[in-house]
Each structure stands twice: as structure tokens, then as C-alpha cells.
Write a protein that holds these residues in place. Sequence first.
Motif, PDB file in Angstrom:
ATOM      1  N   THR A  25     -24.961  51.892  17.100  1.00 52.26           N
ATOM      2  CA  THR A  25     -25.625  50.912  16.243  1.00 52.26           C
ATOM      3  C   THR A  25     -24.652  49.830  15.800  1.00 52.26           C
ATOM      4  OG1 THR A  25     -27.173  52.598  15.450  1.00 52.26           O
ATOM      5  CG2 THR A  25     -26.958  50.604  14.131  1.00 52.26           C
TER       6      THR A  25
ATOM      7  N   GLU B 284     -32.880  44.406  21.687  1.00 52.48           N
ATOM      8  CA  GLU B 284     -33.476  43.713  20.550  1.00 52.48           C
ATOM      9  C   GLU B 284     -32.957  42.283  20.436  1.00 52.48           C
ATOM     10  OE1 GLU B 284     -36.032  44.786  18.607  1.00 52.48           O
ATOM     11  OE2 GLU B 284     -36.039  46.313  20.167  1.00 52.48           O
TER      12      GLU B 284
ATOM     13  N   SER C  96     -30.223  40.782  14.945  1.00 57.87           N
ATOM     14  CA  SER C  96     -29.552  41.872  14.239  1.00 57.87           C
ATOM     15  C   SER C  96     -30.527  42.612  13.332  1.00 57.87           C
ATOM     16  CB  SER C  96     -28.368  41.331  13.433  1.00 57.87           C
ATOM     17  OG  SER C  96     -28.794  40.344  12.507  1.00 57.87           O
TER      18      SER C  96
ATOM     19  N   THR D 108     -32.527  44.851  15.499  1.00 59.35           N
ATOM     20  CA  THR D 108     -31.653  45.927  15.961  1.00 59.35           C
ATOM     21  C   THR D 108     -31.527  47.012  14.905  1.00 59.35           C
ATOM     22  OG1 THR D 108     -30.374  44.426  17.364  1.00 59.35           O
ATOM     23  CG2 THR D 108     -29.318  46.491  16.739  1.00 59.35           C
TER      24      THR D 108
ATOM     25  N   ALA E 125     -24.107  47.421  18.632  1.00 59.24           N
ATOM     26  CA  ALA E 125     -25.297  46.599  18.864  1.00 59.24           C
ATOM     27  C   ALA E 125     -25.467  45.544  17.776  1.00 59.24           C
ATOM     28  CB  ALA E 125     -26.537  47.489  18.932  1.00 59.24           C
TER      29      ALA E 125
ATOM     30  N   ALA F  38     -25.324  41.519  18.290  1.00 60.63           N
ATOM     31  CA  ALA F  38     -26.472  40.687  17.917  1.00 60.63           C
ATOM     32  C   ALA F  38     -26.071  39.601  16.924  1.00 60.63           C
ATOM     33  CB  ALA F  38     -27.581  41.562  17.328  1.00 60.63           C
TER      34      ALA F  38
ATOM     35  N   LEU G 164     -31.333  49.505  21.775  1.00 60.99           N
ATOM     36  CA  LEU G 164     -30.720  48.673  20.745  1.00 60.99           C
ATOM     37  C   LEU G 164     -30.251  47.344  21.324  1.00 60.99           C
ATOM     38  CD1 LEU G 164     -28.617  51.350  18.825  1.00 60.99           C
ATOM     39  CD2 LEU G 164     -30.709  50.238  18.039  1.00 60.99           C
ATOM     40  N   GLN G 165     -29.692  47.381  22.519  1.00 55.35           N
ATOM     41  CA  GLN G 165     -29.174  46.161  23.138  1.00 55.35           C
ATOM     42  C   GLN G 165     -30.298  45.190  23.472  1.00 55.35           C
ATOM     43  OE1 GLN G 165     -27.282  46.614  26.989  1.00 55.35           O
ATOM     44  NE2 GLN G 165     -25.747  45.079  26.482  1.00 55.35           N
TER      45      GLN G 165
END
Length: 232
Positions: A161, A24, A27, A30, A164, A168, A21-22
Motif C-alpha cells: 500500500t 487505481e 492516491s 488507492t 502504491a 499515485a 492497487l497499482q
Amino acid sequence: MISMSRADSFPRLLADVARSLQAEASSKDTMELAVALAVDVIADAEDAAISLISRSRTVDTPAATSERALKVDQIQYELGQGPCLSAIWDEEVVSCPNLETEHRWGPWAPRTVQETEIRSMISFRMFTQKDRVGALSLYSSHPHAFTGADVDSGISLAAHTAIAVVTARHEEHMEIALDARSLIGQATGIVMDRYDIDAVRAFAVLRRISQETNVKLHDVAAELIRTRSLPS
């Protein structure tokens, strides 16, 4: 895609999810990865979706693994009630084991049963210490599909999530701010050169135009750079 074999431990899997996730870039990316990972990681989840709170405090679904998951959410937004909205505003975890016998939220469950194949779902609030982000929801076409282990996994996935997505979005806002600052700097230079004035006065000219035309300062700057002329 990350998958879990019997030999894998969930903590290790969760660490892999967090790193994915990090990595990506946005947002949106993500959230799309998060719903795909939710279905991949939680075996009982056939679909997943994220409900996101906007700046105006409205809620929509920017990421879903299927049209039917999106439809379930859209019915909630239309009616103004449902499990993902309850997870966002009322309870951190909201479980709907059997939509065919669900009586909460008025007509939401009967409509969902009539219009989709979804028969059970569970929603998890996505939040950090400072931000209430939205909800991660899991869906199944079978009643009583989700176990206690699924709940624990969902809580962890929703937490990762949320972090992350917040990270983002912050990076996106920083990039926008830097872009706007660059545009304003370029436009200020044009005004300085055109009218032989200093930076303070040139910036004041741009700000006055922004106020008088009710156009954001960075948009005024972008238009000046494009046309090389100030609005009359």
C-alpha cells in the motif's frame, strides 16, 4: 473484490492485491481500495483505516471502512497518542490485543472502549526506502482477534500500500506540475501578444505580479487566461 479460499496461496493473493492497487487512478482511490482489500484479505479484520502524514507532518485518516474505525483514529489525533501514531513515529508494528486492559497512551483505550465497539487493533507503518507514508490499521470488536499470520499479512499489505500510494501521489504531482506549466505557457503567450515582447520578458512580468501580489504563479496565469487582463 479479491477473496482468498483455502486453495489460494498468500503470495498469489498478495500479487493480485498489488496489481489492483497499482491500477487505481488516484492516491485517494488507492487508499480506499487498500482498506477494503485489508478487510477482505485478513479474515480477523472487521475494519481497516489508513493514517496519512501530510506535508505539514500532521496526520489524518483519508480512508476507513467504517465510522467506528474513523472514530478510533480521531480519538488518537485529539489526544496526540495511540497505536497508529506510535506505528508511524516509533515502532513499525504496534499491537493492542485487548483495549479493555490497555494502559499505554493514557486515556486513549478507555475512551475508545467507551465510545466504540472496537476491542483490539493492530497498526503497521507504511513506508518505503525514502518515504514514511503513514500507517495501516486493522480493527476488531473482539479482544485478542489477531494472529501471528495476520501480523505477517498486515506487514506485507502495508508495504504494498505504501508503494502504491507514493507512486499515485507522485503521478498526481507530475500532472499538477504539467498543468501549471501549460497554464503559464498560455499566459506567457497572452502577455507576449498583448505587449509585443519576447517570452523572457513576458514570463518576467508574470513572475513580478506573482511576487507583488503573493499569489502563486500558476494561479496568476490561470486568472489571466480567464479574464484576459493583468492585475492592476
